[in-house]
Design an enzyme around this catalytic site. Structure first.
Site, PDB file in Angstrom:
ATOM      1  N   GLU A 123     -10.264 -13.068  -2.549  1.00  0.00           N
ATOM      2  CA  GLU A 123      -9.481 -13.514  -1.385  1.00  0.00           C
ATOM      3  C   GLU A 123     -10.192 -14.668  -0.690  1.00  0.00           C
ATOM      4  OE1 GLU A 123      -7.501 -10.803   1.260  1.00  0.00           O
ATOM      5  OE2 GLU A 123      -8.253 -11.877   3.019  1.00  0.00           O
ATOM      6  N   ASP A 128     -12.023 -11.764  10.251  1.00  0.00           N
ATOM      7  CA  ASP A 128     -10.969 -11.903   9.252  1.00  0.00           C
ATOM      8  C   ASP A 128      -9.689 -12.432   9.908  1.00  0.00           C
ATOM      9  OD1 ASP A 128      -9.513 -11.551   6.956  1.00  0.00           O
ATOM     10  OD2 ASP A 128      -9.264  -9.398   7.233  1.00  0.00           O
ATOM     11  N   HIS A 159       0.877  -1.170   0.000  1.00  0.00           N
ATOM     12  CA  HIS A 159       0.000   0.000   0.000  1.00  0.00           C
ATOM     13  C   HIS A 159       0.917   1.223   0.000  1.00  0.00           C
ATOM     14  CE1 HIS A 159      -2.329  -3.015   2.337  1.00  0.00           C
ATOM     15  NE2 HIS A 159      -3.391  -2.484   1.760  1.00  0.00           N
ATOM     16  N   ASP A 183      -1.987 -13.014   1.213  1.00  0.00           N
ATOM     17  CA  ASP A 183      -2.457 -11.892   2.031  1.00  0.00           C
ATOM     18  C   ASP A 183      -2.813 -12.441   3.405  1.00  0.00           C
ATOM     19  OD1 ASP A 183      -3.191  -9.490   2.943  1.00  0.00           O
ATOM     20  OD2 ASP A 183      -5.061  -9.337   1.818  1.00  0.00           O
ATOM     21  N   HIS A 232     -12.047 -13.945   2.566  1.00  0.00           N
ATOM     22  CA  HIS A 232     -13.235 -13.096   2.448  1.00  0.00           C
ATOM     23  C   HIS A 232     -14.452 -13.894   2.005  1.00  0.00           C
ATOM     24  CE1 HIS A 232     -10.497  -9.306   1.881  1.00  0.00           C
ATOM     25  NE2 HIS A 232     -10.308  -9.931   3.019  1.00  0.00           N
ATOM     26  N   MET A 279       2.396  -5.795  -7.833  1.00  0.00           N
ATOM     27  CA  MET A 279       1.098  -5.185  -7.512  1.00  0.00           C
ATOM     28  C   MET A 279       1.289  -4.071  -6.495  1.00  0.00           C
ATOM     29  SD  MET A 279      -1.286  -5.211  -4.795  1.00  0.00           S
ATOM     30  CE  MET A 279      -1.945  -6.649  -3.944  1.00  0.00           C
ATOM     31  N   LYS A 288     -15.070  -8.013   0.055  1.00  0.00           N
ATOM     32  CA  LYS A 288     -15.066  -8.545   1.425  1.00  0.00           C
ATOM     33  C   LYS A 288     -16.444  -8.257   2.009  1.00  0.00           C
ATOM     34  CE  LYS A 288     -12.279  -8.356   5.661  1.00  0.00           C
ATOM     35  NZ  LYS A 288     -11.137  -7.714   6.346  1.00  0.00           N
ATOM     36  N   ASP A 324      -6.972 -14.241   8.413  1.00  0.00           N
ATOM     37  CA  ASP A 324      -5.706 -14.118   7.656  1.00  0.00           C
ATOM     38  C   ASP A 324      -4.674 -15.167   8.021  1.00  0.00           C
ATOM     39  OD1 ASP A 324      -6.480 -11.951   6.127  1.00  0.00           O
ATOM     40  OD2 ASP A 324      -5.730 -10.462   7.546  1.00  0.00           O
ATOM     41  N   GLU A 329     -11.237  -6.098  -5.051  1.00  0.00           N
ATOM     42  CA  GLU A 329     -11.245  -7.137  -4.012  1.00  0.00           C
ATOM     43  C   GLU A 329     -12.470  -6.965  -3.128  1.00  0.00           C
ATOM     44  OE1 GLU A 329      -7.592  -7.321  -1.841  1.00  0.00           O
ATOM     45  OE2 GLU A 329      -8.496  -8.384  -0.163  1.00  0.00           O
ATOM     46  N   ASP A 365      -5.695 -13.362  -3.733  1.00  0.00           N
ATOM     47  CA  ASP A 365      -5.183 -13.260  -2.361  1.00  0.00           C
ATOM     48  C   ASP A 365      -5.414 -14.598  -1.665  1.00  0.00           C
ATOM     49  OD1 ASP A 365      -4.348 -10.683  -2.647  1.00  0.00           O
ATOM     50  OD2 ASP A 365      -5.694  -9.816  -1.144  1.00  0.00           O
ATOM     51  N   ASP A 397       2.429   1.771   3.302  1.00  0.00           N
ATOM     52  CA  ASP A 397       3.346   0.760   3.856  1.00  0.00           C
ATOM     53  C   ASP A 397       4.777   1.185   3.533  1.00  0.00           C
ATOM     54  OD1 ASP A 397       1.105  -0.831   4.339  1.00  0.00           O
ATOM     55  OD2 ASP A 397       1.429  -2.079   2.569  1.00  0.00           O
TER      56      ASP A 397
HETATM   57  C1  GCO Z   1      -8.036  -7.065   4.361  1.00  0.00           C
HETATM   58  C2  GCO Z   1      -7.694  -7.043   2.900  1.00  0.00           C
HETATM   59  C3  GCO Z   1      -6.447  -6.274   2.599  1.00  0.00           C
HETATM   60  C4  GCO Z   1      -6.275  -6.010   1.124  1.00  0.00           C
HETATM   61  C5  GCO Z   1      -5.167  -5.051   0.909  1.00  0.00           C
HETATM   62  C6  GCO Z   1      -4.793  -4.887  -0.517  1.00  0.00           C
HETATM   63  O1  GCO Z   1      -8.882  -7.866   4.709  1.00  0.00           O
HETATM   64  O2  GCO Z   1      -7.478  -6.290   5.133  1.00  0.00           O
HETATM   65  O3  GCO Z   1      -7.582  -8.351   2.467  1.00  0.00           O
HETATM   66  O4  GCO Z   1      -5.343  -6.967   3.105  1.00  0.00           O
HETATM   67  O5  GCO Z   1      -6.037  -7.179   0.420  1.00  0.00           O
HETATM   68  O6  GCO Z   1      -5.556  -3.838   1.435  1.00  0.00           O
HETATM   69  O7  GCO Z   1      -5.725  -4.185  -1.158  1.00  0.00           O
HETATM   70 MN    MN Z   2      -6.719  -9.096   0.665  1.00  0.00          MN
HETATM   71 MN    MN Z   3      -8.392  -9.830   3.915  1.00  0.00          MN
END
Ligand code: GCO
Ligand code: MN
Ligand code: MN
Length: 388
Positions: A218, A256, A55, A288, A221, A89, A184, A258, A182, A246, A58
Site C-alpha cells: 500500500e 495513515d 471485509h 484503499d 503504508h 478480493m 504497515k 488514505d 499487506e 492498494d 463490512d
Molecule cells: C489500513 C489498511 C486496511 C487494509 C484492509 C484490507 O490502513 O486500514 O490499509 O484498509 O487494506 O483492512 O485488508
Molecule cells: Mn490497505
Molecule cells: Mn492503509
C-alpha cells in the site's frame, strides 16, 4: 484514452469500507450516513468501477444471525448481478472487535488466536462464494505498544502457523484463492510486526506454501515509513509476488491519511503507474482510500472518480514519457554500453573472471562522466505539468 473513462480492463476496485467511510476519526464522530453494501455497489457502478472488495463484517455484521447473513448475501449478489460489478478480493476484519485488541493471529491469548482462525475460515468461505480470487491479510492489531509482554519470535511463529493452517484450509477446500499480505509500519498499534513490504517478502519464504502467498503493498503504508513505494512494488514484482496493490496517497511521516490516489505525491504516483504499466501488471488496482472528512455524498463520488481518472491520466503521461524522443535519447545516453567491455562480465566462468581481472579501467574518467539526470528529470516534470 483521452477521455480517461474507467473501463473493466483497468480493474479499478474499491472496498466497501472506502467509499462507505463515514468520516469518523479519533477526534470526531461520523459525518456521513451509513450506506448499505447494496447502495455502495450501485455507487461504484455509477462512477465506473470494475469491482468491490470487502471485509467479512463490512458485508455481514459480526453479530448477524444466519438468517440475516443469508438475506444480506442474497441482496448483495443481486446488486452485483444488476450492476455487473465483481468481487475480486476479500479480507477479514481482525482489528475492530475488542477481542483483537492485543492482536489476532499473534495474540498472547490462545483462544483469541483460535477465534481469529475460525473467523478467517468463515470469511474465506464468504469471499470465495462471492467470487474472490485474492484474499488479503492486513494485521492491523498484530503488534505491540510495549515489547515487555510479547516476544517477536513467538509472534512470528504464531503468524506463520496461522498462515500455514489457512493455506492448508484453502487447498483442502479446493478453492482457487491466493493470499496477499499487506504491511504497515504502525497504526493502530504502536508498532506492527512485519512493517514493510520487504519484510513480508522475507517472511513468505518461510511458509509451507510460499507459492500461494504474495503481497498487497500500500502506497500510504510505505510512505508512512518514509520509503519509496515504487521500489517496494518493483521488488515484489521481481519476486513474482505482486498479487494485489492498494493505491492511495499520503504525506510522508504522517498518520495513515488514505488520501485520494495522486492527490499528494504526484511524481511518486507517476513513477508507480509507469512501473505498473511498463511491466504489464494485470492484477486489480484497488483504491484503499477515502474521501476527506469534509465530503458529502457527491464529493465522495468525486473522490472515487478522481482516483481512477488520475490513474488514467498518469498512464497517459507514462506513454508520453515513453514516446518523447528527447527523453529517450537521454536514457540511451545514460545506459550506453562500452564496446571495449566486449560483453564482460556476462555470466560467470573462470575465463570471464580472468578477463575481467585483467581489464584496465580509467577510474578518473569514470568519475568524471556527467549524467544528464537534471535534464531528464526536468523533462519528466514538464511531461507531468502538461507542457510536453
Ligand atoms: C489500513 C489498511 C486496511 C487494509 C484492509 C484490507 O490502513 O486500514 O490499509 O484498509 O487494506 O483492512 O485488508
Ligand atoms: Mn490497505
Ligand atoms: Mn492503509
Amino acid at each position: 484514452m483521452a477521455d480517461y473513462q474507467p473501463q473493466p480492463e483497468h480493474k479499478f476496485t474499491f472496498g466497501l469500507w472506502t467509499v462507505g467511510n463515514m468520516g469518523r476519526d479519533p477526534f470526531g464522530e461520523p459525518v456521513r450516513s451509513a450506506l448499505s453494501p447494496v447502495e455502495i455497489v450501485h455507487l461504484l457502478a455509477e462512477v465506473g468501477a470494475y469491482g468491490v472488495n470487502f471485509h467479512d463484517n463490512d458485508l455481514v455484521p459480526i453479530d448477524a444471525t444466519p438468517a440475516d447473513r443469508d438475506r444480506i448475501v442474497r441482496d448483495f449478489k443481486q446488486a452485483l448481478a444488476d450492476t455487473g460489478l465483481v468481487v475480486p478480493m476479500a479480507t477479514t476484519n481482525l482489528f475492530t472487535d475488542p477481542a483483537f485488541r492485543d492482536g489476532a493471529f499473534t495474540s498472547n491469548d490462545a483462544r483469541v488466536r483460535a477465534y481469529a482462525l475460525q473467523k478467517t475460515m468463515r470469511a474465506i468461505d464468504l469471499g470465495v462464494e462471492l467470487g474472490a480470487k485474492i484474499y488479503v491479510f492486513w494485521g492491523g492489531r498484530e503488534g505491540t505498544e510495549t515489547d515487555a509482554g510479547k516476544d517477536p519470535l513467538d509472534a512470528g511463529k504464531r503468524f506463520r502457523d496461522a498462515l500455514n493452517f489457512l493455506c492448508e484450509y484453502v487447498r483442502d477446500q479446493g478453492y482457487d484463492l491466493k493470499f496477499a499480505l499487506e504491511a504497515k509500519p504502525n497504526e493502530p498499534r504502536g508498532d506492527l510486526y512485519l512493517p514493510t513490504t520487504g519484510a513480508m517478502l522475507g517472511f513468505i519464504a518461510t511458509l509451507d506454501h510460499p507459492e500461494m502467498v504474495g503481497v498487497n503493498p500500500e502506497m500510504a503504508h510505505e510512505h508512512m515509513a518514509g520509503l519509496n513505494f515504487m521500489h517496494a512494488v518493483a521488488q515484489a514484482w521481481d519476486a513474482g509476488k505482486l498479487f494485489h496493490i492498494d493505491l492511495n496517497d499520503q504525506n510522508f511521516a504522517r498518520y495513515d491519511q488514505d488520501f485520494r490516489f495522486g492527490s499528494h505525491n504526484l511524481k511518486q504516483s507517476f513513477f508507480l503507474v509507469k512501473f505498473l504499466e511498463d511491466v504489464g501488471y494485470a492484477g486489480n488496482r484497488h483504491f484503499d482510500a477515502h474521501a476527506y472528512r469534509t465530503a458529502d455524498l457527491e464529493d465522495v463520488k468525486a473522490f472515487a472518480r478522481g482516483c481512477m481518472r488520475t490513474y488514467l491520466i498518469l498512464k497517459d503521461k507514462a506513454a508520453r514519457f515513453g514516446a518523447d524522443a528527447e527523453i529517450q535519447a537521454l536514457l540511451a545516453e545514460i545506459g550506453q554500453a562500452d564496446p571495449n567491455l566486449a560483453g564482460l562480465p556476462g555470466r560467470y566462468s573462470r575465463d570471464t573472471a580472468d578477463a575481467l581481472k585483467a581489464l584496465q579501467f580509467d577510474r578518473g574518467a569514470l568519475g568524471q562522466r556527467g549524467l544528464p539526470y537534471e535534464r531528464l528529470d526536468q523533462l519528466t516534470v514538464e511531461v507531468l505539468l502538461g507542457v510536453r
